[in-house]
Design an enzyme around this catalytic site. Structure first.
Site, PDB file in Angstrom:
ATOM      1  N   ARG A 399      38.030  38.898  48.266  1.00 35.95           N
ATOM      2  CA  ARG A 399      36.655  38.900  47.772  1.00 35.95           C
ATOM      3  C   ARG A 399      35.762  38.063  48.656  1.00 35.95           C
ATOM      4  NH1 ARG A 399      36.049  39.864  41.903  1.00 35.95           N
ATOM      5  NH2 ARG A 399      33.901  39.293  42.278  1.00 35.95           N
ATOM      6  N   ASP A 415      32.276  42.379  39.745  1.00 33.11           N
ATOM      7  CA  ASP A 415      33.578  42.868  39.387  1.00 33.11           C
ATOM      8  C   ASP A 415      33.379  44.216  38.709  1.00 33.11           C
ATOM      9  OD1 ASP A 415      36.351  41.587  39.053  1.00 33.11           O
ATOM     10  OD2 ASP A 415      35.995  42.681  37.184  1.00 33.11           O
ATOM     11  N   ASP A 504      38.152  31.864  41.454  1.00 33.34           N
ATOM     12  CA  ASP A 504      36.835  31.440  40.990  1.00 33.34           C
ATOM     13  C   ASP A 504      36.680  29.932  41.061  1.00 33.34           C
ATOM     14  OD1 ASP A 504      34.915  33.295  40.214  1.00 33.34           O
ATOM     15  OD2 ASP A 504      36.218  34.000  38.597  1.00 33.34           O
TER      16      ASP A 504
END
Lengths: 595, 740
Positions: A399, A415, A504
């Site tokens: 990502r 997402d 994250d």
């Protein structure tokens, strides 16, 4: 040491042409101090480390005693690091080797060839390190103007104190601290007087950490990293023969200058000096800058936050390309963004999401990062902006890979499960343009100290504050992709790949470590349930309870960063008329208020 | 390599010398110029200058001391008298020096040195009082070593009245050394004197003591290469007596007092015809071979020029360059190239550097160990590329790796360096003195940005005074400052309300009524924090923004004496928001400025808008430093104007903060109806219409004083994280928001 050596004559840059700067560390023989051990660990953990001498263009020697090492070649392309006086005599000539020495005397220092290091205390931490002590911008109202540091670490010898203070009776004598206990008695004054002779160098770093502006009287030693750091922005170097003029100048110094100097001490301390690792990486970065030639690391990248270790010149050498320098440059971030949509396991093109995002007039393109096992669908929704599909490697850290296709400053990370309206996207992007160095997101997590477990924890529960935003719907600058991929320790990226929930957390750690500020939350109309903690975990589409058993990523990351970088915020940025009792027709972002 | 160079230089020198003798030209540069002593106080004609005879055995100074540093060789006590952190420079009066036999030691003084002394004498540095001087500049011209009799010049220096081993004496030299060795520093023995030299190498340059200066190009004065704006191409040209670029730094004097200047059409940054250009003549054959090879390999994009062999009579050879039989105008041709080579000649310092910068061409410095001009303060990485001599053959590929946008910035930077520090002898002299001044008064030194940023960057850039990302600790709290005139009842209500805010640490009442005393101590509300009343000398609005000593916290809450509609939660939340944005104005009612297209001016807006650009200071948090700025650093006459008009102090504060930080305000909490918040001082005068007109006038007035519109428009405001969320109210930190 070869007195006539310079970078051009004594360093063979042709060896660095292929892979750039690669560093091999000579195996250590003989006793080694704890600091030296940390130096070696820092090099070995860095991206410059080479496992074999043949692959390296720089050979590093730390704490070598006795005879010269193998492959010495008269010291050519060698860097000898010496942070403290050697515990044992060196019996060989330094030859053409560069010397990185703590507080070298100006007489032997070869500018542009040697590297001046700070004089570190024995117990200097490997990573992270204590932050600067300054908690406020302006000096305390009744703070002493000047503190005078003794010559030796253990305080001034009796009888010499008053004579060494050039202004009779006007120096605030500080008690003096053992070097082994840094930070015990940091001076509390606006200015700290540092004597010119070498033992004063230890005090210099303490003053820097304390936010006490160093006043150096004709220093006989080279200031650390003077090749790249502009010390006039953080310290006063004055002639010791004019003490009265110096005192008058300090008393009359305009508040703007005092403010700027104080802040710069804190920035420099945190960016380059607070840990052994930072000092070592800065040393290597200085050498890498030399290798890269002229347009390597502009002055601004070294001398304003977040500093050259976090503003990578491999990304760009133009300050405007980074999110940090728009004000200084009089520039602004681009008015368009690229949406980066990660499509994971289920492998369904998120048609609605793509259409909502493409509906924003700021959207430049949509990039789909296809990381599903399933084949690519043949049909994609019609959009007004270009849509491109990038094949992923099915790793969570994909990502944040700096894909060449991302050609705008702003990235909207999404997402496949995310659900956003065009209005929400527009408003969040407008906010991001005011804060291009931060992450602007919709869903939040917060971290806390768990007394019971004696460690850090984090929660997706909705609370009155937050410290992370989820990257499944967040705006941030594309530079963070480069930083994520090229500057994070490999171990942390592996951790994130193994436990996708951690990716994250890792990104939030990274941005917070750079900005020292919390992310920004904007309103999200669908936020009825808490954001699950493991959005990409196996079978993670729906996690009913708010505290699923997630792997512990936060504590390994705190260890990896050396400190807890996350900062909490207690506010949310809403549209100006958000939910105000006024006609909906007047409101620009009215759809944000729909229940 | 070394010996090869040497033989080459010796041979070349001999040829040139023979040539000189043959043509009978003994008129070495610099030329003596008539009536050149107008800088001196006495304004004597050069013919009246007294002659000093130097006995053959008069003392000669020691050679330069290479270990000299400011703290060892410079007598800083002499600079102790100088006020305002400015050194004082004395210039010795002009004399002619002759040896025992009456033969002049040098031709008196060149035009360039005369210009230099004139520039110093007209500057703030100059003093005619030798006893107060910190720096001494001899009137003995040593700019060009070729014109000097070394020993005799040294003797002349040694007999200067304050010589004292050369302490605090500054010598200017642009062309050091002489054949065949060409030392990189002036060969005249000078003991401790500072040397401002053009062409230092790392071996001769005393870091932090000497000053490296440019080699002045006479074309700077006579050729006009405008950076922007079209201009007509005129014929003609002229140049001064700087002829050393002709042959091999050994000058063949060609003096041609032409007067017309040359204008060139626009050549801003951007693609130019040649990627790489070499314009120097008399290059070392090895270099020329390398360059020819580059040209052969890369064709049209590389242009290697040399001197022209068969120019017709009357054509100035310095103004022409040739490639085979093609003739180019010099220096105009430099504007056609992106990169221009500056190779070492016999001397390290080359005047071509100045021409290249003037043309906005990026200099490629190929001169190992050369100390670039003013390198102590100028960041040459921004304007040039340095390539080691041994890499000359790779120069093309090295340059190709420079990104286009970077090249454009380097071109602009190069041109700016020329404009600021190269274009005249005066610019060179003043920059040199400024550098020495900065060393002596480092705490008043000019910053990196001031030296290096081009004016366009200086103008558009903002340096936030509170740039460090920092969240101040909550424990410090804030100081509330209530400005009041005589509404005691309302004031007491405000005090009572504000005192309920947990983070309040002190309350300061600014009593702005001179005709009435504040109520007795016993009448004031009893509150948990210190309350202090400050009486002002005059009823001025700016009193609310005075940096009172009583303010001990960094955060200040400015609040009017009638703001009773803010809840304790709202104020506490405002303080929390300020902690996250300590460099901004954080306030409650927001306002907007708009451009009125019909009237072509700014307009004030207080309606329900989707944007804000100001907050009213009737209730706003901000850092106390802005009080200092408002009181002492407000641009123009704004402060007095506000006091005279009794209006718009809040708009002025918004302008000030936005201008200095480059950031927008933060409006907190939802909109609520404030009771005429903008007309607190004078009751009853608030006819809405006139009020709005006055406020609009303020914006236009301030925008013209600031010379720009600093206010930033944003679409967001700050609310608590869970504001209006579907969440139990009792679990929210700031439930009482928007309730009144």
């Amino acid at each position: 040491r070869g007195g006539s050596c310079s970078w051009g004559t004594c360093f063979d840059t042709s060896k660095c042409r292929g892979d750039g700067l690669k560093v091999f560390v000579h195996p250590v023989t003989g006793p080694i101090s704890e600091t030296q051990r940390r130096v070696l660990a820092s090099v070995e953990g860095s991206r410059y480390y080479a496992t074999a001498a043949a692959k390296a263009c720089l050979l590093l020697l730390a704490g070598q005693c006795g005879r010269e090492p193998l492959l010495w070649h008269g010291g050519r392309n060698h860097l000898v690091i010496s942070l403290h006086a050697a515990p044992c005599p060196r019996t060989f000539q330094l030859g053409q080797a560069m010397v990185a020495e703590a507080s070298p005397t100006v007489d032997t220092f070869r500018p542009g060839f040697d590297v001046a290091l700070p004089l570190l205390p024995e117990a200097h931490p490997l990573r992270g390190g204590a932050p600067g002590r300054l908690r406020q911008y302006s000096p305390q109202p009744r703070e002493a103007l000047l503190a005078w540091a003794g010559e030796s670490g253990g305080g001034p010898p009796a009888g010499t104190d008053s004579s060494a203070c050039p202004w009779h009776g006007r120096c605030e004598q500080d008690a003096g601290a053992e070097q082994t206990h840094p930070g015990d008695t940091l001076p509390s004054a606006t200015f700290c007087l540092i004597p010119g002779r070498r033992p004063g160098a230890g005090r210099f770093l303490q003053a820097l950490q304390a936010g006490c502006i160093p006043v150096l009287l004709s220093p006989r030693w080279e200031l650390p990293f003077s090749e790249v750091i502009d010390w006039t922005k953080a310290a006063i170097v004055a002639d010791e023969r004019l003490p009265l003029q110096v005192l008058a100048a300090l008393q009359e110094m305009p508040p703007a200058r005092v403010l700027a100097l104080r802040q710069q001490t804190q920035f420099l301390w945190g960016a380059y000096f607070s840990s052994v690792e930072k000092v070592v990486l800065t040393t290597l970065e200085v050498l890498r800058s030399r290798l890269a030639g002229a347009p390597a690391h502009p002055w601004q990248l070294w001398n304003s936050p977040p500093g050259a270790l976090l503003a990578l010149s491999t990304f760009s050498t133009r300050p405007q390309d980074f999110p940090f320098y728009h004000l200084q440059q009089g520039s602004r971030p681009e008015g368009r963004f690229s949406a980066l949509v990660w499509v994971g396991a289920p492998g369904q093109p998120p048609v609605k999401l793509i259409q909502a995002v493409a509906g924003s007039r700021h959207c430049a393109q949509i990039l789909v990062l296809w990381s599903s096992e399933r084949p690519l669908p043949s049909r994609w929704p019609e959009t007004a902006v270009p849509l491109r599909v990038i094949g992923g490697h099915r790793k969570a850290s994909d990502r944040f890979f700096p894909h060449a296709a991302i050609n705008t400053d702003a990235v909207l990370s999404l997402d496949a499960h995310s659900s956003l309206s065009t209005s929400e996207v527009d408003f969040a992007f407008a906010v991001w343009q005011s804060f291009p160095e931060r992450m602007v997101g919709f869903l939040t997590w917060s971290h806390f100290w768990d007394e019971a477990r004696g460690g850090w924890g984090y929660t997706a529960d909705r609370t009155n504050e937050f410290s992370m935003v989820l990257t499944r719907a967040a705006f941030y600058h594309r530079y963070y992709h480069t930083l994520f991929t090229h500057s994070l320790p490999k171990a942390l990226r592996v951790l994130a790949d193994e436990a996708p929930a951690c990716v994250d957390v890792l990104m939030n750690f990274l941005v917070a470590a750079v900005t020292k500020l919390p992310p920004i939350k904007v309103p999200y109309s669908k936020q009825q349930e808490a954001a699950p903690l493991a959005p990409w975990g196996p079978g993670s589409t729906a996690q009913p309870q708010s505290q699923p058993p997630v792997p512990d990523c936060i504590n390994p990351m705190v260890a990896g960063f050396g400190h807890m970088p996350l900062v909490s915020s207690r506010l949310r940025l809403d549209p100006v008329l958000f939910k105000d009792p006024v006609s909906v027709q007047r409101k620009k972002y009215r759809s944000l208020e729909k229940p | 390599m070394k010996t090869k160079h040497r033989i080459y230089y010796i041979t070349l020198f001999s040829i040139v010398l023979l040539g000189l003798i043959a043509t009978g030209m003994f008129q070495f540069w610099p030329h003596s110029i008539e009536s050149s002593s107008d800088w001196s106080v006495e304004k004597r004609s050069i013919r009246d200058v007294p002659v000093v005879r130097l006995p053959a055995d008069s003392p000669v100074p020691e050679r330069g001391d290479l270990s000299c540093r400011m703290h060892t060789c410079f007598d800083v006590y002499r600079c102790g008298f100088n006020p305002k952190n400015k050194i004082k420079v004395y210039i010795y009066s002009l004399k002619k020096y002759a040896d025992d036999l009456g033969v002049p030691v040098s031709s008196t003084i060149s035009r360039e040195y005369n210009e230099l002394l004139t520039a110093i004498s007209e500057s703030d540095y100059y003093t005619d009082d030798i006893n107060r001087a910190c720096l001494f500049v001899p009137s003995i011209d040593v700019l060009n070593q070729d014109t000097l009799r070394i020993k005799e010049t040294a003797q002349a220096l040694a007999q200067l009245s304050r010589w004292d081993r050369g302490t605090n004496h500054l010598l200017f030299n642009m062309l050091p050394g002489g054949p065949p060795e060409y030392n990189t520093a002036l060969d005249v023995p000078r003991d401790r004197a500072l040397l401002a030299g053009g062409g230092f190498s790392t071996w001769t340059y005393r870091q932090g003591y000497d000053v490296s200066i440019p080699v002045y190009s006479p074309l700077s004065a006579t050729v006009d290469l405008p950076e922007k704006g079209p201009g007509a191409l005129l014929a003609g040209g002229g140049f001064s007596t700087w002829t050393y670029r002709q042959g091999y730094d050994v000058s063949i004097p060609v003096y041609s007092p032409l007067s017309a200047t040359v204008d060139l059409p626009e050549k801003g940054p951007g693609p130019r015809r040649y990627f790489l250009l070499s314009s120097q003549t008399a290059l070392h054959p090895e270099y020329r071979e390398d360059l020819e090879a580059l040209q052969a390999k890369h064709g049209e994009s590389v242009l290697v020029l040399d001197k022209c062999t068969n120019l017709s009579e009357g054509v100035l050879a310095v103004r022409k360059r040739c490639h085979r039989h093609q003739v180019f105008d010099y220096p105009q041709v430099l504007q056609e190239a992106t990169f221009c080579l500056v190779l070492r000649g016999a001397r390290l310092g080359q005047a071509v550097l100045s021409d290249v910068l003037q043309a906005g061409c990026v200099p490629v410095i190929v001169a190992d160990s050369y100390i670039l001009p003013f390198s102590e303060v100028l960041d040459w990485k921004r304007a040039s590329v340095a390539v080691p001599e041994e890499k000359l053959s790779d120069v093309y590929s090295i340059l190709q790796s420079v990104p286009q946008r970077q090249i454009e910035e380097m071109q602009r930077q190069a041109r700016w360096f020329w404009e600021a520090y190269f274009q005249s002898i005066k610019a060179i002299a003043l920059a040199t003195l400024q550098i020495i001044n900065d060393r002596i008064y480092p705490y008043a030194a000019i910053s990196y940005e001031e030296w290096n940023d081009p004016p366009t960057v200086k103008w558009s850039s903002v340096s936030n005074p509170l740039f460090l990302p920092l969240i101040p600790p909550q424990s410090q709290g804030f100081t509330a400052i209530v400005l009041t005139y005589d509404r005691v009842e309302s004031l007491f209500r405000v005090i009572t309300e504000v005192s309920k805010v947990p983070s309040l640490s002190k309350l300061l009442v600014v009593w702005n009524n001179q005709n009435k005393s504040p109520p007795e101590d016993s009448l004031w509300p009893k509150i948990r924090v210190p309350l202090k009343v400050v009486r002002t000398a005059e009823n001025k609005l700016s009193n609310r923004f005075f940096p009172y000593d009583e303010i001990e916290t960094e955060a200040v809450l400015a609040i009017d004496d009638d703001i009773i509609m803010l809840t304790s939660d709202e104020l506490q939340f405002g303080y929390e928001v300020w902690r996250e944005f300590p460099d901004r104005l954080v306030g409650y009612p927001g306002r907007l400025h708009l451009w009125d297209h019909e009237m072509s001016k700014w307009k004030y807006e207080s309606e329900w808008t989707n944007e804000v650009s100001m907050v009213l200071t009737g209730a706003a948090f901000y850092h106390k430093y802005f009080n200092y700025l408002y009181t002492y650093k407000m641009p123009g006459d704004i402060k007095n104007w506000v006091d005279a008009h009794m209006n718009c102090e809040d708009i002025a504060m918004n302008f000030l903060v936005a201008n200095v930080t480059g950031k927008a305000v933060i409006k907190v909490t939802p909109r609520k109806k404030f009771k005429c918040p903008e007309c607190t001082a004078i009751d009853g005068l608030s006819l809405d219409q006139t009020h709005m007109v006055e406020r609009s006038e303020c914006i236009n007035k301030f925008a013209s004083v600031f010379g720009t519109m600093p206010l930033k428009v944003v679409e967001h405001r700050a609310d608590p994280v869970l504001y209006k969320d579907d969440f139990p109210e009792k679990l929210k930190s700031f439930p009482n928001i928007g309730s009144l």
